[in-house]
Design a protein around this motif. Sequence first.
Motif, PDB file in Angstrom:
ATOM      1  N   TYR A 182       0.836  -1.208   0.000  1.00 55.20           N
ATOM      2  CA  TYR A 182       0.000   0.000   0.000  1.00 55.20           C
ATOM      3  C   TYR A 182       0.871   1.259   0.000  1.00 55.20           C
ATOM      4  O   TYR A 182       0.904   2.009   0.978  1.00 55.20           O
ATOM      5  CB  TYR A 182      -0.935   0.003   1.208  1.00 55.20           C
ATOM      6  N   PRO A 183       1.580   1.517  -1.083  1.00 54.49           N
ATOM      7  CA  PRO A 183       2.525   2.652  -1.109  1.00 54.49           C
ATOM      8  C   PRO A 183       1.851   4.015  -0.989  1.00 54.49           C
ATOM      9  O   PRO A 183       2.514   4.998  -0.667  1.00 54.49           O
ATOM     10  CB  PRO A 183       3.217   2.501  -2.471  1.00 54.49           C
ATOM     11  N   GLU A 184       0.549   4.088  -1.217  1.00 50.93           N
ATOM     12  CA  GLU A 184      -0.151   5.370  -1.159  1.00 50.93           C
ATOM     13  C   GLU A 184      -0.610   5.724   0.254  1.00 50.93           C
ATOM     14  O   GLU A 184      -1.089   6.839   0.494  1.00 50.93           O
ATOM     15  CB  GLU A 184      -1.373   5.336  -2.091  1.00 50.93           C
ATOM     16  N   LEU A 185      -0.445   4.814   1.210  1.00 53.49           N
ATOM     17  CA  LEU A 185      -0.967   5.054   2.558  1.00 53.49           C
ATOM     18  C   LEU A 185       0.172   5.003   3.578  1.00 53.49           C
ATOM     19  O   LEU A 185       0.379   4.008   4.272  1.00 53.49           O
ATOM     20  CB  LEU A 185      -2.040   4.017   2.909  1.00 53.49           C
ATOM     21  N   SER A 186       0.921   6.097   3.656  1.00 54.11           N
ATOM     22  CA  SER A 186       1.993   6.167   4.653  1.00 54.11           C
ATOM     23  C   SER A 186       1.390   6.212   6.051  1.00 54.11           C
ATOM     24  O   SER A 186       0.215   6.560   6.243  1.00 54.11           O
ATOM     25  CB  SER A 186       2.867   7.396   4.424  1.00 54.11           C
ATOM     26  N   VAL A 187       2.196   5.882   7.027  1.00 54.13           N
ATOM     27  CA  VAL A 187       1.746   5.969   8.421  1.00 54.13           C
ATOM     28  C   VAL A 187       1.321   7.399   8.747  1.00 54.13           C
ATOM     29  O   VAL A 187       0.302   7.623   9.411  1.00 54.13           O
ATOM     30  CB  VAL A 187       2.866   5.496   9.370  1.00 54.13           C
ATOM     31  N   HIS A 201     -13.700  12.242   2.803  1.00 55.34           N
ATOM     32  CA  HIS A 201     -14.380  11.000   2.455  1.00 55.34           C
ATOM     33  C   HIS A 201     -13.464  10.048   1.681  1.00 55.34           C
ATOM     34  O   HIS A 201     -13.410   8.835   1.969  1.00 55.34           O
ATOM     35  CB  HIS A 201     -15.632  11.303   1.630  1.00 55.34           C
ATOM     36  N   GLN A 202     -12.709  10.586   0.721  1.00 55.41           N
ATOM     37  CA  GLN A 202     -11.846   9.735  -0.093  1.00 55.41           C
ATOM     38  C   GLN A 202     -10.740   9.089   0.736  1.00 55.41           C
ATOM     39  O   GLN A 202     -10.477   7.886   0.625  1.00 55.41           O
ATOM     40  CB  GLN A 202     -11.233  10.547  -1.230  1.00 55.41           C
ATOM     41  N   ALA A 203     -10.090   9.883   1.590  1.00 54.70           N
ATOM     42  CA  ALA A 203      -8.991   9.359   2.403  1.00 54.70           C
ATOM     43  C   ALA A 203      -9.498   8.350   3.429  1.00 54.70           C
ATOM     44  O   ALA A 203      -8.868   7.309   3.655  1.00 54.70           O
ATOM     45  CB  ALA A 203      -8.265  10.503   3.099  1.00 54.70           C
ATOM     46  N   LEU A 204     -10.634   8.630   4.036  1.00 51.90           N
ATOM     47  CA  LEU A 204     -11.208   7.696   5.006  1.00 51.90           C
ATOM     48  C   LEU A 204     -11.622   6.396   4.327  1.00 51.90           C
ATOM     49  O   LEU A 204     -11.439   5.305   4.884  1.00 51.90           O
ATOM     50  CB  LEU A 204     -12.403   8.338   5.702  1.00 51.90           C
ATOM     51  N   VAL A 208     -10.551   2.436   5.131  1.00 52.20           N
ATOM     52  CA  VAL A 208     -11.498   1.337   5.312  1.00 52.20           C
ATOM     53  C   VAL A 208     -11.176   0.182   4.369  1.00 52.20           C
ATOM     54  O   VAL A 208     -11.292  -0.997   4.737  1.00 52.20           O
ATOM     55  CB  VAL A 208     -12.940   1.835   5.079  1.00 52.20           C
ATOM     56  N   ASP A 209     -10.741   0.503   3.165  1.00 58.42           N
ATOM     57  CA  ASP A 209     -10.474  -0.523   2.151  1.00 58.42           C
ATOM     58  C   ASP A 209      -9.097  -1.172   2.295  1.00 58.42           C
ATOM     59  O   ASP A 209      -8.804  -2.147   1.583  1.00 58.42           O
ATOM     60  CB  ASP A 209     -10.578   0.091   0.749  1.00 58.42           C
ATOM     61  N   CYS A 210      -8.260  -0.649   3.161  1.00 59.34           N
ATOM     62  CA  CYS A 210      -6.901  -1.180   3.327  1.00 59.34           C
ATOM     63  C   CYS A 210      -6.934  -2.389   4.258  1.00 59.34           C
ATOM     64  O   CYS A 210      -7.076  -2.250   5.476  1.00 59.34           O
ATOM     65  CB  CYS A 210      -5.969  -0.098   3.888  1.00 59.34           C
ATOM     66  N   GLU A 211      -6.800  -3.576   3.690  1.00 59.47           N
ATOM     67  CA  GLU A 211      -6.905  -4.799   4.485  1.00 59.47           C
ATOM     68  C   GLU A 211      -5.772  -4.967   5.487  1.00 59.47           C
ATOM     69  O   GLU A 211      -5.907  -5.718   6.461  1.00 59.47           O
ATOM     70  CB  GLU A 211      -6.973  -6.011   3.556  1.00 59.47           C
ATOM     71  N   ALA A 212      -4.655  -4.283   5.268  1.00 63.49           N
ATOM     72  CA  ALA A 212      -3.516  -4.397   6.189  1.00 63.49           C
ATOM     73  C   ALA A 212      -3.665  -3.499   7.408  1.00 63.49           C
ATOM     74  O   ALA A 212      -2.961  -3.692   8.407  1.00 63.49           O
ATOM     75  CB  ALA A 212      -2.223  -4.063   5.461  1.00 63.49           C
ATOM     76  N   LEU A 213      -4.558  -2.503   7.337  1.00 64.00           N
ATOM     77  CA  LEU A 213      -4.783  -1.615   8.474  1.00 64.00           C
ATOM     78  C   LEU A 213      -5.549  -2.385   9.551  1.00 64.00           C
ATOM     79  O   LEU A 213      -6.450  -3.177   9.248  1.00 64.00           O
ATOM     80  CB  LEU A 213      -5.579  -0.392   8.026  1.00 64.00           C
ATOM     81  N   VAL A 215      -8.080  -3.693  12.379  1.00 61.92           N
ATOM     82  CA  VAL A 215      -9.539  -3.648  12.421  1.00 61.92           C
ATOM     83  C   VAL A 215     -10.027  -2.426  13.172  1.00 61.92           C
ATOM     84  O   VAL A 215     -10.989  -1.761  12.766  1.00 61.92           O
ATOM     85  CB  VAL A 215     -10.087  -4.939  13.070  1.00 61.92           C
ATOM     86  N   ASN A 216      -9.365  -2.096  14.276  1.00 68.00           N
ATOM     87  CA  ASN A 216      -9.774  -0.964  15.096  1.00 68.00           C
ATOM     88  C   ASN A 216      -9.702   0.351  14.319  1.00 68.00           C
ATOM     89  O   ASN A 216     -10.633   1.170  14.356  1.00 68.00           O
ATOM     90  CB  ASN A 216      -8.891  -0.897  16.348  1.00 68.00           C
ATOM     91  N   TRP A 217      -8.613   0.564  13.602  1.00 69.78           N
ATOM     92  CA  TRP A 217      -8.461   1.811  12.843  1.00 69.78           C
ATOM     93  C   TRP A 217      -9.417   1.857  11.656  1.00 69.78           C
ATOM     94  O   TRP A 217      -9.957   2.914  11.328  1.00 69.78           O
ATOM     95  CB  TRP A 217      -7.011   1.976  12.389  1.00 69.78           C
ATOM     96  N   ARG A 218      -9.642   0.739  11.023  1.00 69.70           N
ATOM     97  CA  ARG A 218     -10.614   0.719   9.920  1.00 69.70           C
ATOM     98  C   ARG A 218     -12.008   1.056  10.452  1.00 69.70           C
ATOM     99  O   ARG A 218     -12.788   1.755   9.783  1.00 69.70           O
ATOM    100  CB  ARG A 218     -10.607  -0.652   9.244  1.00 69.70           C
ATOM    101  N   GLN A 219     -12.314   0.581  11.650  1.00 69.93           N
ATOM    102  CA  GLN A 219     -13.625   0.865  12.235  1.00 69.93           C
ATOM    103  C   GLN A 219     -13.766   2.337  12.579  1.00 69.93           C
ATOM    104  O   GLN A 219     -14.827   2.934  12.382  1.00 69.93           O
ATOM    105  CB  GLN A 219     -13.842   0.004  13.475  1.00 69.93           C
ATOM    106  N   HIS A 220     -12.681   2.936  13.114  1.00 65.91           N
ATOM    107  CA  HIS A 220     -12.720   4.378  13.403  1.00 65.91           C
ATOM    108  C   HIS A 220     -13.027   5.167  12.127  1.00 65.91           C
ATOM    109  O   HIS A 220     -13.828   6.114  12.147  1.00 65.91           O
ATOM    110  CB  HIS A 220     -11.383   4.847  13.984  1.00 65.91           C
TER     111      HIS A 220
END
Length: 242
Positions: A182-187, A201-204, A208-213, A215-220
């Motif tokens: 996921y090179p587009e999603l730096s920490v 909306h786009q960044a959030l 949500v779609d990043c499977e490596a993130l 579960v807790n952060w995807r839920q936030h």
Amino acid sequence: MAHALKLLIGQVGNIATDLPESHVLHNGIPSAIEKKIVTDPIFCSFNGLDNDEQADPKHHGGAERALHYYPNEHYEFWSVFWQGMGLGEPKTQFGSGAFGENLSGQGWQEETVCIGDIFQLGKATIQISQPRSPCFKLNHHFGYAGLSVLMQANGKTGWLLRVLEEGVIQPSDTLELIERPYPELSVRTCANTLFNKEFDHQALSKMVDCEALSVNWRQHAQNWLDSGVVNDWSRRLTGNFK
């Protein structure tokens, strides 16, 4: 590219405190933030380094937060900030392990690593799962009530990792990046999206779609998309349990 680092572990103790909110924690604050450098080979399981403890397993540790990396370069910033604010000597000296990290090194920072990055570390394979969410215990650990808020705002949080393959790590082993899905999603981008930006909306949605993130952060991120209201960080950052 490989980077040398220090391995650290800690056991649960109590942080003595005299900050204003300490009235809710009369006997000190349970924490394993005090870390010591490992000098012998150590096994890294799916739950992290052997003999590394967590006082609050609800919010620390576990498979998604097995390890914490903190860039050693940031400690120079914190030292300069302390001096500039006229805060005197910090309650805890700045240096490897001061922020409770298990992995302390140079060469990687929040802008240069991404969610999902996979590293080889000795015989273990590890993957970045989320940015760190600073909490009020840091304020007591260093004796400055605004530290957690400042860390969240400036993005110098470090990041957490899951263990994909268990194995023994030598203190001399290096951290080597082997995959970046996921090179587009730096920490830093991930943390800024949740903590330091207006509703995006786009960044959030990317989070949500990043499977490596985790579960807790995807839920936030999903909660913000669904409700249009940012999460309340105050309890985590200030320790106000009223």
